[in-house]
Design a protein around this motif. Structure first.
Motif, PDB file in Angstrom:
ATOM      1  N   THR A   7       0.841  -1.184   0.000  1.00  0.00           N
ATOM      2  CA  THR A   7       0.000   0.000   0.000  1.00  0.00           C
ATOM      3  C   THR A   7       0.882   1.242   0.000  1.00  0.00           C
ATOM      4  OG1 THR A   7      -1.721   1.209   1.167  1.00  0.00           O
ATOM      5  CG2 THR A   7      -0.178  -0.009   2.525  1.00  0.00           C
ATOM      6  N   SER A  75      -9.279 -10.548  -6.620  1.00  0.00           N
ATOM      7  CA  SER A  75      -9.432  -9.526  -5.593  1.00  0.00           C
ATOM      8  C   SER A  75      -8.123  -9.357  -4.839  1.00  0.00           C
ATOM      9  CB  SER A  75     -10.569  -9.911  -4.636  1.00  0.00           C
ATOM     10  OG  SER A  75     -11.805 -10.004  -5.330  1.00  0.00           O
ATOM     11  N   ASP A  96     -10.575  -5.817  -0.703  1.00  0.00           N
ATOM     12  CA  ASP A  96     -11.218  -5.408  -1.953  1.00  0.00           C
ATOM     13  C   ASP A  96     -11.702  -6.675  -2.641  1.00  0.00           C
ATOM     14  OD1 ASP A  96     -11.841  -4.782  -4.581  1.00  0.00           O
ATOM     15  OD2 ASP A  96      -9.937  -3.797  -5.033  1.00  0.00           O
ATOM     16  N   ASN A  97     -12.995  -6.994  -2.452  1.00  0.00           N
ATOM     17  CA  ASN A  97     -13.574  -8.202  -3.043  1.00  0.00           C
ATOM     18  C   ASN A  97     -14.295  -7.808  -4.331  1.00  0.00           C
ATOM     19  OD1 ASN A  97     -15.076 -10.527  -3.707  1.00  0.00           O
ATOM     20  ND2 ASN A  97     -15.145 -11.167  -1.568  1.00  0.00           N
ATOM     21  N   THR A  98     -13.561  -7.850  -5.422  1.00  0.00           N
ATOM     22  CA  THR A  98     -14.089  -7.399  -6.716  1.00  0.00           C
ATOM     23  C   THR A  98     -15.310  -8.188  -7.139  1.00  0.00           C
ATOM     24  OG1 THR A  98     -11.860  -6.735  -7.375  1.00  0.00           O
ATOM     25  CG2 THR A  98     -13.482  -7.007  -9.133  1.00  0.00           C
ATOM     26  N   ASN A 101     -18.600  -7.079  -5.497  1.00  0.00           N
ATOM     27  CA  ASN A 101     -19.167  -5.825  -6.008  1.00  0.00           C
ATOM     28  C   ASN A 101     -19.737  -5.983  -7.408  1.00  0.00           C
ATOM     29  OD1 ASN A 101     -18.797  -4.024  -3.788  1.00  0.00           O
ATOM     30  ND2 ASN A 101     -16.594  -4.082  -4.184  1.00  0.00           N
ATOM     31  N   ASN A 107     -20.596  -1.030  -4.079  1.00  0.00           N
ATOM     32  CA  ASN A 107     -19.277  -0.417  -4.000  1.00  0.00           C
ATOM     33  C   ASN A 107     -18.749  -0.596  -2.581  1.00  0.00           C
ATOM     34  OD1 ASN A 107     -17.051   1.080  -4.996  1.00  0.00           O
ATOM     35  ND2 ASN A 107     -17.865   2.948  -4.054  1.00  0.00           N
ATOM     36  N   GLY A 109     -16.354  -2.021   0.484  1.00  0.00           N
ATOM     37  CA  GLY A 109     -15.065  -2.495   0.967  1.00  0.00           C
ATOM     38  C   GLY A 109     -15.306  -3.325   2.219  1.00  0.00           C
ATOM     39  N   TRP A 133      -7.123   2.779   3.403  1.00  0.00           N
ATOM     40  CA  TRP A 133      -6.815   1.905   2.261  1.00  0.00           C
ATOM     41  C   TRP A 133      -8.046   1.733   1.367  1.00  0.00           C
ATOM     42  CZ3 TRP A 133      -8.077  -2.849   0.090  1.00  0.00           C
ATOM     43  CH2 TRP A 133      -7.121  -3.437  -0.744  1.00  0.00           C
ATOM     44  N   LEU A 134      -9.200   1.555   1.987  1.00  0.00           N
ATOM     45  CA  LEU A 134     -10.438   1.373   1.227  1.00  0.00           C
ATOM     46  C   LEU A 134     -10.849   2.669   0.529  1.00  0.00           C
ATOM     47  CD1 LEU A 134     -12.458  -0.831   3.755  1.00  0.00           C
ATOM     48  CD2 LEU A 134     -11.356  -1.596   1.645  1.00  0.00           C
ATOM     49  N   ARG A 137      -9.248   3.398  -2.689  1.00  0.00           N
ATOM     50  CA  ARG A 137      -9.799   2.596  -3.793  1.00  0.00           C
ATOM     51  C   ARG A 137     -11.253   2.959  -4.082  1.00  0.00           C
ATOM     52  NH1 ARG A 137      -5.679   1.113  -1.570  1.00  0.00           N
ATOM     53  NH2 ARG A 137      -4.056  -0.062  -2.665  1.00  0.00           N
ATOM     54  N   PHE A 139     -14.018   3.061  -2.342  1.00  0.00           N
ATOM     55  CA  PHE A 139     -15.168   2.351  -1.793  1.00  0.00           C
ATOM     56  C   PHE A 139     -15.990   3.308  -0.931  1.00  0.00           C
ATOM     57  CE2 PHE A 139     -12.208  -1.296  -2.421  1.00  0.00           C
ATOM     58  CZ  PHE A 139     -12.967  -1.947  -3.366  1.00  0.00           C
TER      59      PHE A 139
END
Length: 395
Positions: A7, A75, A96-98, A101, A107, A109, A133-134, A137, A139
């Protein structure tokens, strides 16, 4: 060397405490050494708790390492450790579980793998790191605890701290509720675990099953056990049922073929095929039920989750002594619901359990909104002895 996801913000400092303690520093996990510390932290945190069950180190390492577990193919996550001086005092992962979503058109996180000393400064620093962090991205929501989704272990234990968790269920200190709610998270959903004691069960499920089976046979619906000799084909068909039967559950995300095969491979090592029951119509699978041995009876005796040098012997020698099961999954295709197939599953699992001398079973987890399943549990005199919660907040 393999490393975890990195990160842009490697270290987060919390404000200096007025009581003279060192400031809390949160670091992103980026090396194998830090990953080992991340996995081992709960062993130290719960070392005096007789109900704690250590996760197997090798399983946790593979779960969290890109290239080892198929989750990382679609993810990502970032693990964090909180330090006060040289002492590790907490951990968390931002997720981040793509696939979640994409499937749910959300959207969201997530956070998971949360463990912490009873200190609000530490927990706030951990949640701040995960939130940052979320947010980076884009979220809009943080949900958890989930490790990585509702397909894996998830939920915070909020009632029922009087015994160890059963296999693939979470456990935590009661003060986690306060720490999570202080971080601004509120309830998203509540889930129940029901305990089934054979000596207190009534015989209604068996009587109902007999009548229903006669009716189902007339439309060519039959029941059988899982065939381990044809395991790969069984897994393929069960995977299709799983993704279809659970697709309307809150927070559900379909498992990829590789993810399901990964889980099935692990479960095969402990599976008793008599507890894997399949319903078929004209030879085509339309539902399945699976109960797995409560291997936590053994894992709680394996120090720090290490199989070597003695843990592997405890595992191999203890498997035959396990006297409890967890009903892990029970699903029927939507086109075949309300025919009584689920009731037959209950009856079959109880029949097998009685025959094998099972002392207890747990049905978990069941959403508080799943009136049909909760009513079925009440109907067999099961006890809603544990409650779990998933939290959320806007970020």
């Amino acid at each position: 060397m393999e490393t975890l996801q990195t990160t842009s913000q490697q270290t987060v400092h919390a404000p200096q405490q007025t009581n003279g303690l060192p400031k809390v520093i949160v670091q992103a996990v980026t090396s194998k050494k830090q990953l080992a510390q991340f996995i081992d932290f709960p062993h130290d945190l719960y070392r005096n708790d007789e109900n704690y069950v250590p996760e197997l180190f090798i399983a946790q390492r593979d779960l969290l390492t890109p290239g080892k577990h198929p989750f990382h193919e679609h993810s990502k996550l970032q693990a964090f450790l909180a330090f006060r001086g040289n002492e590790i005092v907490g951990r968390i992962a931002a997720i981040d579980n793509t696939n979640h979503n994409i499937f749910n058109k959300t959207n969201d996180g997530f956070f998971g793998f949360f463990d912490c000393i009873n200190d609000s400064e530490v927990s706030q620093a951990l949640f701040s790191a995960a939130t940052k962090w979320l947010k980076e991205r884009k979220f809009s929501t943080m949900i958890g605890p989930v490790n990585f989704s509702t397909n894996e272990t998830c939920g915070l234990l909020i009632e029922g701290f009087d015994g160890p968790p059963v296999v693939m269920m979470t456990y935590n200190y009661p003060y986690y509720v306060k720490l999570i709610e202080e971080a601004g998270l509120g309830t998203k959903i509540t889930m129940y675990a029901w305990k089934i004691i054979p000596q207190y069960m009534n015989d209604r499920p068996f009587r109902v099953m007999t009548v229903l089976k006669e009716r189902l046979t007339r439309r060519n619906i039959t029941f059988r056990s899982v065939n381990l000799k044809n395991f790969d084909e069984e897994v393929k068909n069960i995977h299709a049922i799983y993704n279809s039967a659970w697709d309307k559950n809150l927070g559900f995300v379909p498992m990829t073929e590789k993810e399901f095969e990964y889980l099935a491979k692990d479960l095969k090592m402990i599976l008793d095929p008599d507890f894997g029951i399949i319903a078929e119509e004209n030879g085509k699978m339309v539902g399945f039920a699976l109960a797995i041995p409560d291997i936590n009876q053994i894992l709680r005796k394996i120090k720090r989750g290490r199989l070597f040098p003695t843990g592997i012997l405890k595992l191999l020698l203890g498997k035959k002594k396990i006297n409890g099961v967890r009903v892990l999954a029970l699903g029927v295709l939507e086109s075949h619901r309300k025919l009584g197939i689920d009731a037959c599953f209950y009856g079959e699992l109880m029949k097998v359990g009685r025959a094998k001398g099972v002392a207890y079973g747990e049905g978990s987890w069941i959403l508080e909104t799943n009136e049909m399943m909760n009513a079925a549990m009440r109907g067999i005199n099961a006890d809603p002895y544990r409650t779990y919660r998933i939290y959320e907040k806007e970020i």
